[in-house]
Enzyme design. Sequence first.
Site, PDB file in Angstrom:
ATOM      1  N   GLY A  50      71.580 -27.323  58.218  1.00  0.00           N
ATOM      2  CA  GLY A  50      70.118 -27.146  57.858  1.00  0.00           C
ATOM      3  C   GLY A  50      70.024 -26.114  56.464  1.00  0.00           C
ATOM      4  N   ASN A  52      68.759 -28.002  54.060  1.00  0.00           N
ATOM      5  CA  ASN A  52      67.294 -28.692  53.090  1.00  0.00           C
ATOM      6  C   ASN A  52      66.335 -27.523  53.022  1.00  0.00           C
ATOM      7  OD1 ASN A  52      67.496 -29.903  55.581  1.00  0.00           O
ATOM      8  ND2 ASN A  52      65.591 -30.120  54.699  1.00  0.00           N
ATOM      9  N   SER A  53      66.150 -26.543  53.631  1.00  0.00           N
ATOM     10  CA  SER A  53      64.906 -25.730  53.893  1.00  0.00           C
ATOM     11  C   SER A  53      65.088 -24.601  54.358  1.00  0.00           C
ATOM     12  CB  SER A  53      64.326 -26.336  55.379  1.00  0.00           C
ATOM     13  OG  SER A  53      62.650 -26.068  55.728  1.00  0.00           O
ATOM     14  N   GLY A  54      63.949 -23.707  54.816  1.00  0.00           N
ATOM     15  CA  GLY A  54      63.961 -22.252  54.532  1.00  0.00           C
ATOM     16  C   GLY A  54      64.836 -21.569  54.636  1.00  0.00           C
ATOM     17  N   GLY A  56      68.125 -22.022  55.583  1.00  0.00           N
ATOM     18  CA  GLY A  56      69.324 -22.509  55.402  1.00  0.00           C
ATOM     19  C   GLY A  56      70.061 -23.068  53.693  1.00  0.00           C
ATOM     20  N   SER A 190      68.253 -15.358  66.695  1.00  0.00           N
ATOM     21  CA  SER A 190      66.238 -14.840  66.989  1.00  0.00           C
ATOM     22  C   SER A 190      66.701 -13.698  67.933  1.00  0.00           C
ATOM     23  CB  SER A 190      65.569 -15.347  66.966  1.00  0.00           C
ATOM     24  OG  SER A 190      64.152 -15.157  67.189  1.00  0.00           O
ATOM     25  N   TYR A 215      63.436 -22.242  73.525  1.00  0.00           N
ATOM     26  CA  TYR A 215      63.842 -21.639  72.364  1.00  0.00           C
ATOM     27  C   TYR A 215      65.063 -20.181  72.700  1.00  0.00           C
ATOM     28  CZ  TYR A 215      63.716 -20.072  67.596  1.00  0.00           C
ATOM     29  OH  TYR A 215      64.755 -19.073  66.286  1.00  0.00           O
TER      30      TYR A 215
HETATM   31  N1  NAP Z   1      61.697 -19.084  60.886  1.00  0.00           N
HETATM   32  C1  NAP Z   1      62.425 -17.169  61.067  1.00  0.00           C
HETATM   33  O1  NAP Z   1      60.997 -16.597  61.302  1.00  0.00           O
HETATM   34  C2  NAP Z   1      62.900 -17.496  62.190  1.00  0.00           C
HETATM   35  C3  NAP Z   1      63.073 -16.349  63.194  1.00  0.00           C
HETATM   36  C4  NAP Z   1      64.819 -16.371  63.290  1.00  0.00           C
HETATM   37  C5  NAP Z   1      65.451 -17.450  63.587  1.00  0.00           C
HETATM   38  N2  NAP Z   1      65.401 -17.936  62.567  1.00  0.00           N
HETATM   39  C6  NAP Z   1      66.280 -18.772  62.389  1.00  0.00           C
HETATM   40  O2  NAP Z   1      66.500 -19.915  61.215  1.00  0.00           O
HETATM   41  C7  NAP Z   1      67.349 -20.673  61.492  1.00  0.00           C
HETATM   42  C8  NAP Z   1      66.753 -21.368  60.648  1.00  0.00           C
HETATM   43  O3  NAP Z   1      65.455 -21.635  60.218  1.00  0.00           O
HETATM   44  P1  NAP Z   1      64.258 -21.638  59.072  1.00  0.00           P
HETATM   45  O4  NAP Z   1      63.783 -20.608  59.925  1.00  0.00           O
HETATM   46  O5  NAP Z   1      64.528 -21.715  58.284  1.00  0.00           O
HETATM   47  O6  NAP Z   1      63.306 -23.126  59.594  1.00  0.00           O
HETATM   48  P2  NAP Z   1      63.593 -24.419  59.140  1.00  0.00           P
HETATM   49  O7  NAP Z   1      62.674 -24.242  57.165  1.00  0.00           O
HETATM   50  O8  NAP Z   1      62.757 -25.410  59.764  1.00  0.00           O
HETATM   51  O9  NAP Z   1      64.826 -25.116  58.876  1.00  0.00           O
HETATM   52  C9  NAP Z   1      65.521 -25.399  59.466  1.00  0.00           C
HETATM   53  C10 NAP Z   1      67.020 -26.137  59.032  1.00  0.00           C
HETATM   54  O10 NAP Z   1      67.376 -26.617  60.356  1.00  0.00           O
HETATM   55  C11 NAP Z   1      67.585 -28.400  60.483  1.00  0.00           C
HETATM   56  N3  NAP Z   1      67.511 -28.998  61.469  1.00  0.00           N
HETATM   57  C12 NAP Z   1      66.324 -29.410  62.845  1.00  0.00           C
HETATM   58  N4  NAP Z   1      66.937 -30.027  63.626  1.00  0.00           N
HETATM   59  C13 NAP Z   1      68.554 -30.467  63.084  1.00  0.00           C
HETATM   60  C14 NAP Z   1      69.122 -31.666  63.255  1.00  0.00           C
HETATM   61  N5  NAP Z   1      69.205 -32.212  65.061  1.00  0.00           N
HETATM   62  N6  NAP Z   1      69.773 -31.886  62.330  1.00  0.00           N
HETATM   63  C15 NAP Z   1      70.601 -31.402  61.746  1.00  0.00           C
HETATM   64  N7  NAP Z   1      70.070 -30.665  61.257  1.00  0.00           N
HETATM   65  C16 NAP Z   1      68.671 -29.682  61.944  1.00  0.00           C
HETATM   66  C17 NAP Z   1      65.960 -28.661  59.865  1.00  0.00           C
HETATM   67  O11 NAP Z   1      65.700 -29.594  58.934  1.00  0.00           O
HETATM   68  P3  NAP Z   1      64.985 -31.038  59.209  1.00  0.00           P
HETATM   69  O12 NAP Z   1      64.773 -29.918  57.864  1.00  0.00           O
HETATM   70  O13 NAP Z   1      65.600 -31.980  57.887  1.00  0.00           O
HETATM   71  O14 NAP Z   1      63.607 -30.841  59.667  1.00  0.00           O
HETATM   72  C18 NAP Z   1      66.119 -27.415  58.597  1.00  0.00           C
HETATM   73  O15 NAP Z   1      66.918 -27.845  58.056  1.00  0.00           O
HETATM   74  C19 NAP Z   1      66.608 -21.704  62.972  1.00  0.00           C
HETATM   75  O16 NAP Z   1      68.079 -21.596  63.347  1.00  0.00           O
HETATM   76  C20 NAP Z   1      66.240 -20.809  63.793  1.00  0.00           C
HETATM   77  O17 NAP Z   1      65.872 -20.651  65.018  1.00  0.00           O
HETATM   78  C21 NAP Z   1      64.265 -18.704  62.096  1.00  0.00           C
END
Ligand code: NAP
Length: 334
Positions: A50, A52-54, A56, A190, A215
């Site tokens: 993952g 490509n976004s956020g 990651g 999380s 979740y």
């Molecule tokens: N943001 C927060 O506040 C927060 C808090 C606690 C934990 N987290 C954890 O942080 C991690 C990263 O999340 P983020 O906040 O950076 O969110 P994000 O911007 O939505 O990034 C999530 C990434 O996971 C990818 N993904 C989703 N489904 C997938 C699949 N089936 N196969 C491969 N890749 C997949 C997405 O790909 P696409 O772009 O193609 O959809 C995207 O690259 C997650 O594990 C999340 O649970 C985040």
Amino acid sequence: MAVATAAALLAALGGALWLVSRRFVGSRAQRLHEHGDPGLMHGKTVLITGANSGLGRATAAELLRLGARVIMGCRDRARAEEAAGQLRRELAQAAGPAPDAGWAGELIVKELDLASLRSVRAFCQELLQEEPRLDVLINNAGIFQCPYMKTEDGFEMQFGVNHLGHFLLTHLLLGLLKSSAPSRIVVVSSKLYKYGDINFEDLNSEQSYNKSFCYSRSKLANILFTRELARRLEGTNVTVNVLHPGVVRTNLGRHIHIPLLARPLFSLVSWAFFKSPLEGAQTSIYLASSPEVEGVSGRYFGDCKEEELLPKAMDESVARKLWDISEVMVGILK
Ligand SMILES: NC(=O)c1ccc[n+]([C@@H]2O[C@H](COP(=O)([O-])OP(=O)(O)OC[C@H]3O[C@@H](n4cnc5c(N)ncnc54)[C@H](OP(=O)(O)O)[C@@H]3O)[C@@H](O)[C@H]2O)c1
Ligand SMILES: *[C@@H]1O[C@H](CO)[C@@H](O)[C@H](O)[C@H]1NC(C)=O
Ligand SMILES: *[C@@H]1O[C@H](CO)[C@@H](O)[C@H](O)[C@H]1NC(C)=O
């Protein structure tokens, strides 16, 4: 009347100043954590799911800057290529025109859909053929509170992607991680794990679906998986640690519906109180690269420091049972 208006104006001004100062303090904290040592990750190969976004994407950017060869495991090739192009441009800009611009890492995009065991297997087969080593695996991809959906293999989507897909991925790459030791696995969980439970009788949520619970359950599974894996990896020089990033401004909330009128307020609150992706990624970067955590395994981190877990996340018998059932679910029973 005039007094009331003046008081309201003052309050609004005070509030705005306070919000701006929060941002300012936040960005200072971010700079303090920026590890300055380019070349720290030179010669190391890192896989980030993952990417490509956020979080990651921010993790990839920083590890690239530190000289790593970064493999982005992403489900959508177009989105991933776009992000990779941006990252390369940012890196080139940061390096400037100097010929000796330090270690510039290398970036590779590969397709990986964690909602498909077939895709995970194909991805690993290709990676094992092409890559002689893997120094760091970052299980970062995640999906948050989506409507009820199933993966290609019939798993509830959040449990399937956040836990089971990464479970199979890690299993298939473990040999390469071991032969590249000392190597590291970093798992992004999380704090919301606190509201989950591993309800073994309905892991696919066919009896009832609660998106928040699912979740949290998947994020609790990330922690139990980390602890059981750390136990199994003792003496191999492969470490595995888990983290919570805090609340971060990313695309994670894509399935959450915010009423149109509340959106400006939400933007303001997230701008003021949420971490930026680079701030949120600091613990992932730290666990992936810092010499401070060499040899440390099976621990839970937040803001680059170890934190305590609730007893339910340290339950060894639940961790073992989850491991055994996960092996059956992804079809790797010996
Ligand atoms: N943001 C927060 O506040 C927060 C808090 C606690 C934990 N987290 C954890 O942080 C991690 C990263 O999340 P983020 O906040 O950076 O969110 P994000 O911007 O939505 O990034 C999530 C990434 O996971 C990818 N993904 C989703 N489904 C997938 C699949 N089936 N196969 C491969 N890749 C997949 C997405 O790909 P696409 O772009 O193609 O959809 C995207 O690259 C997650 O594990 C999340 O649970 C985040
Ligand atoms: C859904 O799960 C969350 C977290 O476990 C819980 O707080 C909430 O009460 C549940 N909602 C319903 C409708 O059961
Ligand atoms: C682990 O690393 C230590 C110190 O570098 C080394 O002595 C030991 O042989 C390594 N063990 C394995 C299983 O690679």
